[in-house]
Design a protein around this motif. Structure first.
Motif, PDB file in Angstrom:
ATOM      1  N   PRO A  32     -27.487 -35.357  91.880  1.00 43.13           N
ATOM      2  CA  PRO A  32     -27.688 -33.927  91.629  1.00 43.13           C
ATOM      3  C   PRO A  32     -28.848 -33.620  90.685  1.00 43.13           C
ATOM      4  CG  PRO A  32     -25.948 -34.710  90.230  1.00 43.13           C
ATOM      5  CD  PRO A  32     -26.376 -35.881  91.090  1.00 43.13           C
ATOM      6  N   ASN A  33     -29.525 -34.629  90.173  1.00 42.95           N
ATOM      7  CA  ASN A  33     -30.590 -34.426  89.187  1.00 42.95           C
ATOM      8  C   ASN A  33     -31.907 -35.004  89.687  1.00 42.95           C
ATOM      9  OD1 ASN A  33     -29.161 -33.368  86.679  1.00 42.95           O
ATOM     10  ND2 ASN A  33     -27.925 -35.149  87.165  1.00 42.95           N
ATOM     11  N   ARG A  34     -32.921 -34.166  89.779  1.00 41.55           N
ATOM     12  CA  ARG A  34     -34.250 -34.671  90.138  1.00 41.55           C
ATOM     13  C   ARG A  34     -34.829 -35.410  88.937  1.00 41.55           C
ATOM     14  NH1 ARG A  34     -35.294 -29.337  90.784  1.00 41.55           N
ATOM     15  NH2 ARG A  34     -37.111 -29.649  89.459  1.00 41.55           N
TER      16      ARG A  34
ATOM     17  N   ALA B 173     -34.583 -32.316  80.726  1.00 44.93           N
ATOM     18  CA  ALA B 173     -33.285 -31.803  80.285  1.00 44.93           C
ATOM     19  C   ALA B 173     -32.610 -32.777  79.330  1.00 44.93           C
ATOM     20  CB  ALA B 173     -32.380 -31.573  81.495  1.00 44.93           C
ATOM     21  N   GLY B 174     -31.698 -32.246  78.555  1.00 42.51           N
ATOM     22  CA  GLY B 174     -30.877 -33.093  77.705  1.00 42.51           C
ATOM     23  C   GLY B 174     -29.784 -33.748  78.540  1.00 42.51           C
ATOM     24  N   THR B 175     -29.108 -34.705  77.963  1.00 45.06           N
ATOM     25  CA  THR B 175     -28.058 -35.401  78.702  1.00 45.06           C
ATOM     26  C   THR B 175     -26.895 -34.479  79.042  1.00 45.06           C
ATOM     27  OG1 THR B 175     -27.114 -36.197  76.629  1.00 45.06           O
ATOM     28  CG2 THR B 175     -28.622 -37.672  77.799  1.00 45.06           C
ATOM     29  N   GLY B 176     -26.654 -33.466  78.223  1.00 41.66           N
ATOM     30  CA  GLY B 176     -25.557 -32.527  78.507  1.00 41.66           C
ATOM     31  C   GLY B 176     -25.737 -31.834  79.842  1.00 41.66           C
TER      32      GLY B 176
ATOM     33  N   TYR C  94     -25.296 -34.338  82.757  1.00 30.68           N
ATOM     34  CA  TYR C  94     -23.898 -34.637  83.044  1.00 30.68           C
ATOM     35  C   TYR C  94     -23.143 -33.428  83.594  1.00 30.68           C
ATOM     36  CZ  TYR C  94     -23.966 -39.416  81.528  1.00 30.68           C
ATOM     37  OH  TYR C  94     -24.213 -40.755  81.453  1.00 30.68           O
ATOM     38  N   ALA C  95     -23.539 -32.221  83.204  1.00 26.49           N
ATOM     39  CA  ALA C  95     -22.919 -31.024  83.784  1.00 26.49           C
ATOM     40  C   ALA C  95     -23.169 -30.985  85.286  1.00 26.49           C
ATOM     41  CB  ALA C  95     -23.465 -29.762  83.113  1.00 26.49           C
ATOM     42  N   HIS C  96     -24.375 -31.314  85.698  1.00 30.31           N
ATOM     43  CA  HIS C  96     -24.682 -31.386  87.128  1.00 30.31           C
ATOM     44  C   HIS C  96     -23.869 -32.493  87.797  1.00 30.31           C
ATOM     45  CE1 HIS C  96     -28.891 -29.437  86.439  1.00 30.31           C
ATOM     46  NE2 HIS C  96     -27.919 -28.544  86.462  1.00 30.31           N
ATOM     47  N   ALA C  97     -23.693 -33.614  87.110  1.00 24.86           N
ATOM     48  CA  ALA C  97     -22.925 -34.727  87.679  1.00 24.86           C
ATOM     49  C   ALA C  97     -21.456 -34.357  87.853  1.00 24.86           C
ATOM     50  CB  ALA C  97     -23.064 -35.965  86.796  1.00 24.86           C
TER      51      ALA C  97
END
Length: 80
Positions: free
Chosen positions: A12-14, A21-24, A27-30
């Motif tokens: 979900p993350n390009r 982006a930050g890791t938050g 992980y929200a996308h994940a």
């Protein structure tokens, strides 16, 4: 249905978004992708690559919806 390999963090993350982006946010996308995977019917024996151990614990605890996850751990590639 079982998905033999799927990159729960990277799907979900390009790459450019992950660098900015930050890791938050990553992980929200994940978390959203984990729920989408479950709704698509993949709910058993899914093996995931990448930093997914924390997300697996959240799914197992019932904090977030998602498929059963069997993480493999660190990525291994020609560049890592």
């Amino acid at each position: 249905m079982s998905d033999a390999q799927w990159h729960m963090i990277f799907a979900p993350n390009r790459m450019d978004a992950m660098l900015e982006a930050g890791t938050g946010l990553m992980y929200a996308h994940a978390v959203a992708e984990a729920e989408s995977t479950l709704l698509r019917g993949c709910n058993h024996g899914a093996r995931r690559r990448g930093p997914t151990f924390g997300l697996k614990k959240a799914i197992d605890a019932g904090s977030v919806p998602g498929p059963r996850v069997f993480p493999r751990g660190a990525l291994i590639s020609q560049t890592a």
